[in-house]
Write an enzyme that holds these catalytic residues in place. Structure first.
Site, PDB file in Angstrom:
ATOM      1  N   ASP A 287       0.858  -1.169   0.000  1.00 10.02           N
ATOM      2  CA  ASP A 287       0.000   0.000   0.000  1.00 10.02           C
ATOM      3  C   ASP A 287       0.912   1.243   0.000  1.00 10.02           C
ATOM      4  O   ASP A 287       2.144   1.138   0.130  1.00 10.02           O
ATOM      5  CB  ASP A 287      -0.961  -0.012   1.197  1.00 10.02           C
ATOM      6  CG  ASP A 287      -2.172   0.878   0.939  1.00 10.02           C
ATOM      7  OD1 ASP A 287      -2.148   1.671  -0.034  1.00 10.02           O
ATOM      8  OD2 ASP A 287      -3.151   0.797   1.707  1.00 10.02           O
ATOM      9  N   TYR A 288       0.296   2.380  -0.141  1.00 11.58           N
ATOM     10  CA  TYR A 288       0.972   3.670  -0.272  1.00 11.58           C
ATOM     11  C   TYR A 288       1.973   3.890   0.881  1.00 11.58           C
ATOM     12  O   TYR A 288       1.565   3.990   2.029  1.00 11.58           O
ATOM     13  CB  TYR A 288      -0.115   4.742  -0.231  1.00 11.58           C
ATOM     14  CG  TYR A 288       0.231   6.084  -0.807  1.00 11.58           C
ATOM     15  CD1 TYR A 288      -0.244   6.463  -2.059  1.00 11.58           C
ATOM     16  CD2 TYR A 288       1.000   6.990  -0.100  1.00 11.58           C
ATOM     17  CE1 TYR A 288       0.041   7.702  -2.591  1.00 11.58           C
ATOM     18  CE2 TYR A 288       1.298   8.234  -0.631  1.00 11.58           C
ATOM     19  CZ  TYR A 288       0.808   8.584  -1.877  1.00 11.58           C
ATOM     20  OH  TYR A 288       1.091   9.816  -2.399  1.00 11.58           O
TER      21      TYR A 288
END
Ligand code: BGC
Length: 761
Positions: A287-288
């Site tokens: 994820d980011y």
């Protein structure tokens, strides 16, 4: 058969295109072997890098920092760039100006539609209509792929039992069986049924957030998760696994830790379970800033956590640039080995190959298609139909709904006049000016037949700080400068002139979604006061409730005659709400999550365990598992939702009282539409394993069917029960069914069921 034409730095790689089956695999492997044999380590590591798009989003492709990185071969893909021309320009840099000309993969959070936006995923879940969800995802794929996007960060299938967590809105609700069906429908919609070959209007899915993200402690986003393996396997893993079985091409790691190790560095999760147990063959993206955040988790510096992520089985690094900046050094110091980098690089290249990007890097960038296939009338009609299906009628005293197109209809509430608020969280590609406001929708629907009056009535909340905190992405509803008294007086005047009042209240769209946890989940204060004042007028009030999560609605349930929960329903929300308010569509949505009475009951979910001291009735009992001050029951149970007609269930009939693990039995119930109009009921099958080697839930959803009946019509609805519905992961995590007694429950909500029993021999 078409030929692969891509010229890689002067070398024409010519081979047959990839096709399903072994020869396809062999072709792909040959192609990738040949390509990888020509790649430097740094180019391989570059494929693992998914940076933020930076300046490129503004269309300044050529001169951006990222463009330089792409030329260097340091970028594997980009995400959340909108616009076919922009994407084409960037792809051209990769293909024509980098040494090997490897195309980029373009991702986006196409979560509930591209420009044509469907209900937020929780709303889609409320349809219990897998064809509708597949259709919505299919349309999302058609539109996104016409605009240059070939990869979506969806479906999000995190089981969530804590409505304080804002991301409940993005998911599938609280149930693993329903969640698994939804996961499959999303994946089929995006990718089609053949996960090894993508048509040019299909996109690769990315199931997220693996794993357990929805179980964040205290419902606070990004918070720690800790749970038993039994619970993981039985209750939280199934939807991810279903997506993998449906062939999802990629998986996104979650931010949270699992068993004390962040998911992004958790080898057990990423390799032992995902790859070895479930057979996942695609690639895993973080994820980011997921890698970088592991330094804050406290398990090492950037080099250490990047190495751990790679070794655990992560293939692509979103935004952290930990792989890009540290892996070469880690290779030199033997913290990682060549095979681990090769493995990740190969998986990313395989995805690009399956997407046909080597065959034609501009395959998803056809301006003509972008013009013809995005936000079409056909897509919008589908969005309207599906939006109406997602609404849940929570209450309807004296058949106040549907309304008639006559007289004076008062519309009150700060959400009635906003278009930006309609689509819901994560409508990244939506043009926020396109949706109609509810008032516009009503005016259009009644024409000259009725008078529509509008007053805002209140601000969203008295709490300006809260309002500021959830003002994002241009979706805020500006505050009204008038005093509360002035706004309320205007609303009461409107109410006095009206035959019926529609109160459009609830959350703004950014009150749920990422980083939008709330500790109190009531309708915000200012609007609640407005609602109470409206109810006190004695006028018939219809609450049109906007929300991205279960809210605490005990007062509303007691005092407001009609409540229609419309979530955030996408670009066609206003039209769909009007369709249901006037009865052109009979509501059929059912809750995919429990609506608690108050926050203190959380987590409250239908498929809980019995405990050694279950509460037997619904009143307080000393030394039983209950509260002094609130019943154990919710306001609205999982599976609940009304219709404008009524359905009656007969007794549950079983074809036999016993079954063997190889056999099956049929459960039948007679469903009758006893009301005055056609309607659709979601018939739900629940099973309880009465005695087990470990404790078992008091009920578990094991089947559902949407059944449409004309007024007065009856039908036998049947479910086949076989061992696959009785299996669970036991203490040793073996997937078994155990002999003994089972209860079968069928009904229109988890708390309104008819029972029968059988035994498994
Ligand atoms: C979210 C993901 C999303 C990603 C890319 C993250 O903040 O957690 O769900 O896919 O951003 O936009």
């Amino acid at each position: 058969m078409k030929k692969t034409f891509l010229i890689l730095s002067g070398l024409l790689l010519c081979g047959s295109t990839w096709a399903a089956g072994t020869s396809g695999d062999a072709d792909m492997n040959r192609f990738i072997d040949s390509l990888m044999s020509r790649m430097t380590f740094s180019e391989k590591i570059g494929q693992l890098n998914l940076p933020g798009a930076g300046d490129i989003t503004t269309g300044q492709a050529k001169n951006s920092d990222i463009a330089g990185q792409i030329r260097q071969g340091n970028v594997g893909g980009l995400f959340n760039i909108k616009g076919v021309e922009k994407i084409r320009d960037v792809q051209r840099i990769a293909v024509e100006e980098s040494r090997l000309g490897i195309p980029l993969i373009f991702g986006m959070d196409v979560i509930h539609g591209y420009e044509t936006t469907f209900p937020i995923p929780l709303g889609l879940a409320a349809t219990w209509d897998m064809e509708a969800i597949e259709r919505a995802s299919r349309i999302a794929a058609v539109e996104a792929s016409a605009a240059g996007i070939c990869w979506t960060f969806s479906p999000m299938v995190d089981i969530a039992r804590d409505p304080r967590w804002g991301r409940v809105s993005e998911g599938i609700g609280e149930d693993p069986f329903l969640g698994s069906a939804i996961a499959r429908a999303f994946v089929y919609g995006y990718q089609g049924r053949d996960p090894k070959h993508f048509a040019d209007d299909e996109i690769m899915g990315c199931v997220k957030h693996y794993a357990l993200y929805g179980a964040a402690e205290a419902g606070r986003d990004y918070n720690t998760v800790d749970m038993s393996r039994q619970r993981m396997y039985n209750e939280y893993f199934p939807p991810y696994k279903a997506a993998v079985e449906a062939g999802v091409g990629s998986v996104m790691a979650s931010f949270n830790e699992v068993d004390g190790v962040p998911a992004t560095a958790n080898k057990w999760l990423m390799t032992d379970v995902l790859r070895d147990q479930w057979g996942f063959g695609g690639f895993v993206v973080t994820d980011y800033t997921g890698i970088m955040e592991m330094t804050a988790h406290g398990i090492g510096d950037l080099q250490e956590v990047s190495a751990r992520a790679l070794k655990a089985g992560i293939d692509m690094d979103m935004v952290s640039e930990g792989f890009l900046t540290t892996l070469e050094e880690s290779l030199a110091s033997k913290k990682v080995d060549v095979e681990e980098i090769d493995r990740a690089c190969r998986r990313v290249l395989e995805a690009k190959y399956k997407l046909g990007l080597f065959e034609d890097p501009y395959r998803y960038c056809d301006p003509q298609r972008a013009k013809e296939r995005i936000f079409t009338e056909e897509h919008r009609n589908e969005a309207r139909r599906i939006a109406a299906e997602s609404f849940v009628l929570l209450k309807n005293d004296n058949d106040l709904l549907p309304l008639r197109r006559k007289g004076t209809i008062g519309v009150v509430g700060p959400l009635a006049m906003s278009r930006e608020n309609m689509p819901g969280t994560w409508s990244v590609a939506t043009d926020l000016q396109k949706p109609r406001t509810l008032v516009e929708g009503l005016q259009k629907a009644v024409g000259k037949k009725a008078r529509i009056l509008y007053a805002r009535g209140s601000n969203i909340t008295h709490n300006e700080e809260l309002e500021k905190n959830c003002t994002m992405f241009g979706r805020d509803i500006p505050r009204d400068g008038r005093s509360d008294r002035e706004m309320l007086d205007e609303a009461l005047q409107i109410a006095a002139q009206s035959d019926v009042v529609i109160a459009a209240l609830g959350e703004t769209s950014e009150m749920s979604g990422e980083s939008s946890s709330r500790s109190q989940i009531a309708i915000p204060d200012a609007q609640q006061e407005l609602l109470q004042a409206l109810v006190a007028t004695g006028k018939p009030i219809v609450l049109v409730l906007f929300t991205g999560r279960p809210l605490t609605l005990e007062w509303e349930n007691e005092h407001v005659p009609s409540i229609l929960n419309v979530w955030f329903a996408g670009t066609e929300a206003a039209e769909a709400i009007v369709d249901v308010l006037f009865g052109d569509v009979n509501p059929s949505g059912k809750l995919p999550v429990t609506f608690p009475r108050n926050e203190g009951q959380i987590p409250l979910f239908y498929n809980h365990k019995n405990t050694g001291r279950p509460l037997l009735g619904d009143r307080f009992e000393k030394f039983r598992s209950n509260y002094l001050d609130v019943p154990n029951t919710p306001v609205y149970a999982f599976g609940y939702g009304l219709s404008y007609t009524q359905f009656e269930y007969g007794d549950v009939r079983l074809s036999a009282g016993e079954m063997t693990p190889e056999g099956s039995i049929t459960a039948t119930v007679r469903l009758t539409n006893t009301g005055k109009r056609e309607g659709t009921e979601v018939v739900q099958l629940y099973i309880r394993d009465v005695v087990g080697s470990t404790t078992r839930p008091v009920q578990e959803l094991k089947g559902f069917q949407r059944v449409t009946l004309k007024a007065g019509e009856s039908r036998d609805v049947q479910f086949t029960i076989d061992a696959s519905l009785l299996k669970f992961y036991n203490y040793d995590l073996e997937y078994v069914c155990e002999p003994g007694e089972f209860e079968v429950m069928i009904g229109g909500a988890s708390n309104a069921v008819h029972k029968a029993a059988f035994s498994l021999k």
